[in-house]
Design an enzyme around this catalytic site. Structure first.
Site, PDB file in Angstrom:
ATOM      1  CG  HIS A 166      40.218  -9.028  20.188  1.00 20.85           C
ATOM      2  ND1 HIS A 166      39.040  -9.749  20.131  1.00 20.85           N
ATOM      3  CD2 HIS A 166      40.422  -8.764  21.506  1.00 20.85           C
ATOM      4  CE1 HIS A 166      38.560  -9.910  21.347  1.00 20.85           C
ATOM      5  NE2 HIS A 166      39.380  -9.317  22.202  1.00 20.85           N
ATOM      6  CE  LYS A 170      41.852 -12.549  21.599  1.00 20.07           C
ATOM      7  NZ  LYS A 170      42.539 -12.752  22.892  1.00 20.07           N
ATOM      8  N   GLY A 176      38.840 -15.862  23.958  1.00 21.71           N
ATOM      9  CA  GLY A 176      38.283 -16.568  25.105  1.00 21.71           C
ATOM     10  C   GLY A 176      36.955 -15.980  25.540  1.00 21.71           C
TER      11      GLY A 176
END
Length: 277
Positions: A166, A170, A176
């Site tokens: 990511h 983040k 998740g």
């Protein structure tokens, strides 16, 4: 004519929040009624002007509960009430979700970071209130397909590792989405990655985080990335790799709007986009 779905967006000036507002404004059956964001100096400004969409007559507010209270009072039909789309921060997502349910506003939660205990508590709270909601780790239909393929492949492979990549803003790790993928792979109740050697890490964490099932999860954070995930299976003489890449946040919007449209017909909180498609 069917009334428009009233939508409040929390994290309205963030990357995902801005995309959600554009999608809501551009849809034929949704109406933006609230924009929540605590960015300094933006209180009271028109969210449409802030995002280059023209004047929308929806002011940015940092008062989360005040906005929910006002919206819940203006939408009198509890069964077809307003929807909150939340893309904020893991540190506040539990309180935001619980507050939305308490005010009779249907939560659509894209913020990750809820613990299993918090998720269980929210499911019970929503069921008691008969308020439908959804916690969606990833709104991409392509990611749902990857997760389903990973769960199917887990039946045949004993060795597997997951890597998620990511952008470097983040806040939580692992993502998740990565956790959800691992949970789906673990539904058979099997163990993964039986030890072949006595491993030693000269640098702590080099082998990633290990779940109770034996699955290992790895997280990378770099500028230039959006959201990417890879699941690699191994067996003697072969590897099998599944990968999904999100290159633009607009990829999530069909899933967001689908959830907004369906969540008001639910009576409790669901977890995962696959529960709605």
């Amino acid at each position: 004519m069917t009334p428009s779905i009233p939508v409040v967006v929390a994290g309205a000036l963030g990357r995902m929040g801005a995309e959600v507002i554009k999608a809501v404004v551009g849809s034929a059956d949704c109406m933006l009624v609230g924009a929540i964001d605590n960015t300094p100096g933006k209180e009271g400004s028109d969210i449409g002007l802030e995002l280059g969409l023209g004047e929308l007559e929806v002011a940015v507010t940092a008062d989360f509960e005040g906005c929910l209270c006002a919206v819940s009072q203006s939408v009198r039909d509890a069964e077809a009430g307003a929807v909150l789309v939340d893309f904020t921060h893991p540190s506040v997502v539990y309180e935001h979700t619980r507050a939305a349910i308490a005010y009779g506003v249907h939560p659509v939660i894209g913020t990750t970071g809820l613990s299993p205990e918090q998720l269980s508590d929210l499911c019970q709270f929503a069921a008691k209130a008969s308020i439908g909601g959804a916690v969606i780790p990833n709104f991409s239909v392509g990611m749902v397909l990857l997760q389903q393929a990973a769960a199917a492949a887990a039946r045949f492979y004993d060795h597997a590792e997951l890597t998620e990549l990511h952008h470097n803003c983040k806040a939580d790790a692992p993502s998740g989405t990565c956790i959800k993928t691992a949970e789906l792979m673990e539904e058979l109740g099997k163990s993964f990655n039986p030890a072949e050697v006595d491993e030693h890490e000269s640098l702590a964490g080099s082998r990633g985080g290990r779940r109770e099932s034996g699955l290992r999860l790895h997280s990378l954070r770099l500028p230039g990335l959006v959201a990417h995930q890879e699941v690699m299976f191994g067996a003697p003489g072969e590897t099998y790799t599944l990968r999904h890449d999100t290159i633009d946040r607009s990829a999530y919007m069909p899933g967001v709007l689908l959830t907004v449209r369906k969540v008001r017909s639910l009576q409790t909180l669901v977890y995962g986009l696959e529960r709605l498609i």
